[in-house]
Scaffold this motif. Structure first.
Motif, PDB file in Angstrom:
ATOM      1  N   GLU A   1       0.830  -1.214   0.000  1.00  0.00           N
ATOM      2  CA  GLU A   1       0.000   0.000   0.000  1.00  0.00           C
ATOM      3  C   GLU A   1       0.866   1.266   0.000  1.00  0.00           C
ATOM      4  O   GLU A   1       0.380   2.354  -0.312  1.00  0.00           O
ATOM      5  N   ARG A   2       2.147   1.098   0.374  1.00  0.00           N
ATOM      6  CA  ARG A   2       3.082   2.236   0.311  1.00  0.00           C
ATOM      7  C   ARG A   2       3.130   2.837  -1.100  1.00  0.00           C
ATOM      8  O   ARG A   2       3.442   4.024  -1.264  1.00  0.00           O
ATOM      9  N   TYR A   3       2.816   2.010  -2.103  1.00  0.00           N
ATOM     10  CA  TYR A   3       2.829   2.475  -3.492  1.00  0.00           C
ATOM     11  C   TYR A   3       1.453   2.890  -4.003  1.00  0.00           C
ATOM     12  O   TYR A   3       1.305   3.208  -5.178  1.00  0.00           O
TER      13      TYR A   3
ATOM     14  N   THR B   1       3.532  10.743  -7.677  1.00  0.00           N
ATOM     15  CA  THR B   1       2.717  10.862  -8.885  1.00  0.00           C
ATOM     16  C   THR B   1       2.688   9.562  -9.684  1.00  0.00           C
ATOM     17  O   THR B   1       3.533   8.684  -9.520  1.00  0.00           O
ATOM     18  N   ILE B   2       1.676   9.477 -10.555  1.00  0.00           N
ATOM     19  CA  ILE B   2       1.520   8.364 -11.495  1.00  0.00           C
ATOM     20  C   ILE B   2       1.330   8.981 -12.877  1.00  0.00           C
ATOM     21  O   ILE B   2       0.326   9.651 -13.095  1.00  0.00           O
ATOM     22  N   PRO B   3       2.258   8.792 -13.820  1.00  0.00           N
ATOM     23  CA  PRO B   3       3.517   8.055 -13.669  1.00  0.00           C
ATOM     24  C   PRO B   3       4.537   8.828 -12.831  1.00  0.00           C
ATOM     25  O   PRO B   3       4.361  10.021 -12.615  1.00  0.00           O
TER      26      PRO B   3
ATOM     27  N   TYR C   1       5.675   3.120 -13.232  1.00  0.00           N
ATOM     28  CA  TYR C   1       7.081   2.982 -13.633  1.00  0.00           C
ATOM     29  C   TYR C   1       7.283   2.371 -15.022  1.00  0.00           C
ATOM     30  O   TYR C   1       8.429   2.143 -15.425  1.00  0.00           O
ATOM     31  N   GLY C   2       6.190   2.117 -15.769  1.00  0.00           N
ATOM     32  CA  GLY C   2       6.322   1.429 -17.048  1.00  0.00           C
ATOM     33  C   GLY C   2       7.272   2.121 -18.014  1.00  0.00           C
ATOM     34  O   GLY C   2       8.117   1.471 -18.645  1.00  0.00           O
ATOM     35  N   GLU C   3       7.165   3.442 -18.116  1.00  0.00           N
ATOM     36  CA  GLU C   3       8.039   4.157 -19.049  1.00  0.00           C
ATOM     37  C   GLU C   3       9.489   4.120 -18.573  1.00  0.00           C
ATOM     38  O   GLU C   3      10.411   3.892 -19.367  1.00  0.00           O
TER      39      GLU C   3
END
Lengths: 99, 99
Positions: free
Chosen positions: A76-78, A87-89, B14-16
């Protein structure tokens, strides 16, 4: 399979073995399996890669069980994306190291 | 968090970066994080142990994403218990090696 169910399954299947073996030997086994995964990723078949990923997951769950860590909780840290930049990404600045 | 959701989250986050880094460098990062986990298990705080377990899970998911492995699927190999003896708990005969 869900992560919590998998970790519980590993406790039911290997918990007694884990206790008899102890933590240091479990770390040693995990290291060995990560090595096998590295080799399978480099030159293994798809079936071998699947096999080694499942083995690393199993030893990681065994180690987590031995010290009372719940994998489904700690990841869950992520949940909000990258823990560093949030942020995502991920938008962390990268230097010359491996991104 | 469920395993499939976590792996998808790692792809979104993290895909990119993963694609730019490449598989060998991801294996190197995974190895580094396993080392940090080993140290945290030996002498770390509970928070450090939780942190390192989540990091190993993240790098394992990144590596799986890069080569198209679905972690929630591959762990089904253990659904019936020990893949070798097929029982829960495992009843494999053990010798003098680490059980």
């Amino acid at each position: 399979m869900e992560l919590a169910a998998f970790q519980q399954l590993m406790a039911s299947t290997y918990g007694e073995n884990d206790r008899q073996r102890g933590v240091p030997a479990t770390v040693a086994w995990l290291a060995e399996e990560v090595g096998e995964l590295a080799q399978a990723v480099r030159k293994g078949t798809r079936a071998e890669q699947e096999h080694e990923f499942s083995d690393v997951m199993a030893w990681l769950a065994s180690l987590a069980n031995q010290i009372g860590i719940d994998l489904a909780t700690v990841v869950e840290r992520y949940a909000g994306g990258c823990p560093r930049c949030g942020t995502i990404p991920c938008h962390c600045p990268h230097g010359t190291d491996w991104t």
